[in-house]
Design a protein around this motif. Sequence first.
Motif, PDB file in Angstrom:
ATOM      1  N   PRO A  29      32.578  35.452  39.497  1.00 37.35           N
ATOM      2  CA  PRO A  29      31.943  35.606  38.189  1.00 37.35           C
ATOM      3  C   PRO A  29      31.224  36.946  38.007  1.00 37.35           C
ATOM      4  CG  PRO A  29      31.671  33.360  38.922  1.00 37.35           C
ATOM      5  CD  PRO A  29      32.313  34.107  40.061  1.00 37.35           C
ATOM      6  N   GLY A  30      30.668  37.482  39.102  1.00 40.08           N
ATOM      7  CA  GLY A  30      29.973  38.752  39.019  1.00 40.08           C
ATOM      8  C   GLY A  30      30.866  39.906  38.608  1.00 40.08           C
ATOM      9  N   TRP A  31      32.157  39.806  38.933  1.00 35.68           N
ATOM     10  CA  TRP A  31      33.104  40.849  38.548  1.00 35.68           C
ATOM     11  C   TRP A  31      33.350  40.829  37.042  1.00 35.68           C
ATOM     12  CZ3 TRP A  31      36.830  43.656  41.931  1.00 35.68           C
ATOM     13  CH2 TRP A  31      36.419  43.664  43.266  1.00 35.68           C
ATOM     14  N   VAL A  32      33.093  39.687  36.439  1.00 36.33           N
ATOM     15  CA  VAL A  32      33.208  39.572  34.980  1.00 36.33           C
ATOM     16  C   VAL A  32      31.887  39.981  34.331  1.00 36.33           C
ATOM     17  CG1 VAL A  32      33.704  38.024  33.051  1.00 36.33           C
ATOM     18  CG2 VAL A  32      34.908  37.727  35.239  1.00 36.33           C
ATOM     19  N   PHE A  37      46.024  46.741  38.431  1.00 30.50           N
ATOM     20  CA  PHE A  37      46.097  45.340  38.042  1.00 30.50           C
ATOM     21  C   PHE A  37      47.502  44.785  37.797  1.00 30.50           C
ATOM     22  CE2 PHE A  37      41.792  46.630  36.379  1.00 30.50           C
ATOM     23  CZ  PHE A  37      41.073  46.012  37.397  1.00 30.50           C
ATOM     24  N   PRO A  38      48.377  45.468  37.031  1.00 33.46           N
ATOM     25  CA  PRO A  38      49.650  44.845  36.639  1.00 33.46           C
ATOM     26  C   PRO A  38      50.554  44.437  37.798  1.00 33.46           C
ATOM     27  CG  PRO A  38      49.159  46.697  35.211  1.00 33.46           C
ATOM     28  CD  PRO A  38      48.156  46.740  36.326  1.00 33.46           C
ATOM     29  N   ARG A  39      50.391  45.080  38.953  1.00 29.04           N
ATOM     30  CA  ARG A  39      51.228  44.675  40.099  1.00 29.04           C
ATOM     31  C   ARG A  39      50.855  43.287  40.608  1.00 29.04           C
ATOM     32  NH1 ARG A  39      48.986  49.214  44.389  1.00 29.04           N
ATOM     33  NH2 ARG A  39      46.799  48.608  44.344  1.00 29.04           N
ATOM     34  N   HIS A  40      49.707  42.778  40.170  1.00 29.69           N
ATOM     35  CA  HIS A  40      49.301  41.407  40.496  1.00 29.69           C
ATOM     36  C   HIS A  40      49.904  40.486  39.437  1.00 29.69           C
ATOM     37  CE1 HIS A  40      46.363  43.918  42.620  1.00 29.69           C
ATOM     38  NE2 HIS A  40      46.324  42.937  43.504  1.00 29.69           N
ATOM     39  N   THR A  41      51.174  40.208  39.647  1.00 31.05           N
ATOM     40  CA  THR A  41      51.955  39.487  38.631  1.00 31.05           C
ATOM     41  C   THR A  41      51.513  38.041  38.457  1.00 31.05           C
ATOM     42  OG1 THR A  41      53.620  39.148  40.354  1.00 31.05           O
ATOM     43  CG2 THR A  41      53.984  40.968  38.818  1.00 31.05           C
ATOM     44  N   GLY A  42      50.678  37.558  39.386  1.00 29.57           N
ATOM     45  CA  GLY A  42      50.139  36.202  39.252  1.00 29.57           C
ATOM     46  C   GLY A  42      48.876  36.160  38.406  1.00 29.57           C
ATOM     47  N   GLY A  43      48.436  37.337  37.933  1.00 29.57           N
ATOM     48  CA  GLY A  43      47.261  37.402  37.084  1.00 29.57           C
ATOM     49  C   GLY A  43      45.961  37.488  37.867  1.00 29.57           C
ATOM     50  N   ALA A  44      44.855  37.431  37.132  1.00 24.09           N
ATOM     51  CA  ALA A  44      43.517  37.453  37.733  1.00 24.09           C
ATOM     52  C   ALA A  44      42.963  36.039  37.795  1.00 24.09           C
ATOM     53  CB  ALA A  44      42.583  38.341  36.921  1.00 24.09           C
ATOM     54  N   VAL A  45      42.359  35.700  38.924  1.00 24.43           N
ATOM     55  CA  VAL A  45      41.781  34.373  39.115  1.00 24.43           C
ATOM     56  C   VAL A  45      40.316  34.530  39.519  1.00 24.43           C
ATOM     57  CG1 VAL A  45      41.807  32.263  40.503  1.00 24.43           C
ATOM     58  CG2 VAL A  45      43.966  33.286  39.748  1.00 24.43           C
ATOM     59  N   VAL A  46      39.441  33.909  38.749  1.00 20.98           N
ATOM     60  CA  VAL A  46      38.005  33.949  39.031  1.00 20.98           C
ATOM     61  C   VAL A  46      37.624  32.700  39.821  1.00 20.98           C
ATOM     62  CG1 VAL A  46      35.689  34.049  38.046  1.00 20.98           C
ATOM     63  CG2 VAL A  46      37.577  35.259  36.914  1.00 20.98           C
ATOM     64  N   LEU A  47      37.151  32.895  41.046  1.00 19.06           N
ATOM     65  CA  LEU A  47      36.689  31.780  41.871  1.00 19.06           C
ATOM     66  C   LEU A  47      35.326  31.353  41.335  1.00 19.06           C
ATOM     67  CD1 LEU A  47      37.639  33.330  45.338  1.00 19.06           C
ATOM     68  CD2 LEU A  47      38.867  31.502  44.132  1.00 19.06           C
ATOM     69  N   ASP A  48      35.321  30.296  40.558  1.00 14.94           N
ATOM     70  CA  ASP A  48      34.146  29.958  39.752  1.00 14.94           C
ATOM     71  C   ASP A  48      33.497  28.658  40.209  1.00 14.94           C
ATOM     72  OD1 ASP A  48      32.230  29.771  37.811  1.00 14.94           O
ATOM     73  OD2 ASP A  48      33.588  30.085  36.126  1.00 14.94           O
ATOM     74  N   GLY A  49      32.356  28.792  40.872  1.00 15.73           N
ATOM     75  CA  GLY A  49      31.629  27.615  41.326  1.00 15.73           C
ATOM     76  C   GLY A  49      30.449  27.262  40.450  1.00 15.73           C
ATOM     77  N   ILE A  50      30.308  27.970  39.306  1.00 15.52           N
ATOM     78  CA  ILE A  50      29.134  27.752  38.455  1.00 15.52           C
ATOM     79  C   ILE A  50      29.501  27.557  36.981  1.00 15.52           C
ATOM     80  CG2 ILE A  50      27.569  28.994  39.993  1.00 15.52           C
ATOM     81  CD1 ILE A  50      27.870  31.444  38.220  1.00 15.52           C
ATOM     82  N   GLY A  51      30.800  27.427  36.684  1.00 13.38           N
ATOM     83  CA  GLY A  51      31.235  27.229  35.303  1.00 13.38           C
ATOM     84  C   GLY A  51      31.025  28.442  34.420  1.00 13.38           C
TER      85      GLY A  51
END
Length: 221
Positions: free
Chosen positions: A134-137, A156-170
């Motif tokens: 979340p801090g990266w956002v 970024f675009p080479r990460h074809t699976g997209g961006a995933v935020v590991l979110d433990g706080i909603g």
Amino acid sequence: MEEHSFKNTAIVACGTMSPEINHLVKEGFLDTDNIFYTTPGLHQDINELEAQLIKFVEKAKAVARGVIVVYGGKYCYVNPDNPTRLMKNIIEEQGINVTRIEASHCMGMLASDDEMKQITAELAGGEPVWFMTPGWVKFRKKVFKGWDKGLANENFPRHTGGAVVLDGIGYLDQYMGENPEEFLEYCDWMGIPMQAYPITLDRFKGLLTDQLKVLNQKLTS
């Protein structure tokens, strides 16, 4: 120092991890009154990172019996002018009452490598994923300070699976609800979609507790 209490322990952390740490304070897990945050995104300015880290550790040592540093290792501190100088060297120089949680970067504080592989398989079918916290956002302007669209396009675009935020706080759901245009602009700038992956903060709690035990052993032996 009580076995499961952080009352006599100070935390010195990268500001990027402040959303999770502040959450743990609110829920009562982190019962310390002494938390010091360095500026988010200092992995891009390691001289300033080292200066702030040492400054806040000194402040922390003045008010607490032990200090836990919440910083990653090899991915957070890379010194091109002195490649043999590592994060662990900085921590060791601060004395026996200072320790650091065992993780290579902030994503690793929230999920293990195996867990991130499972998430990649689940959400992206094994395609490369750009993991964030979340801090990266929240601190985008500082974490990606100096990045223009060209640099973003290189990474970024080479990460074809997209961006995933590991979110433990909603955090991301709230961010999307309150700032939908800003969220869409962020995705457009990255050139890949972004989504949250709900997690618990159990791993992070465990890493903090592990270092509390290390401090207990050091300071009572």
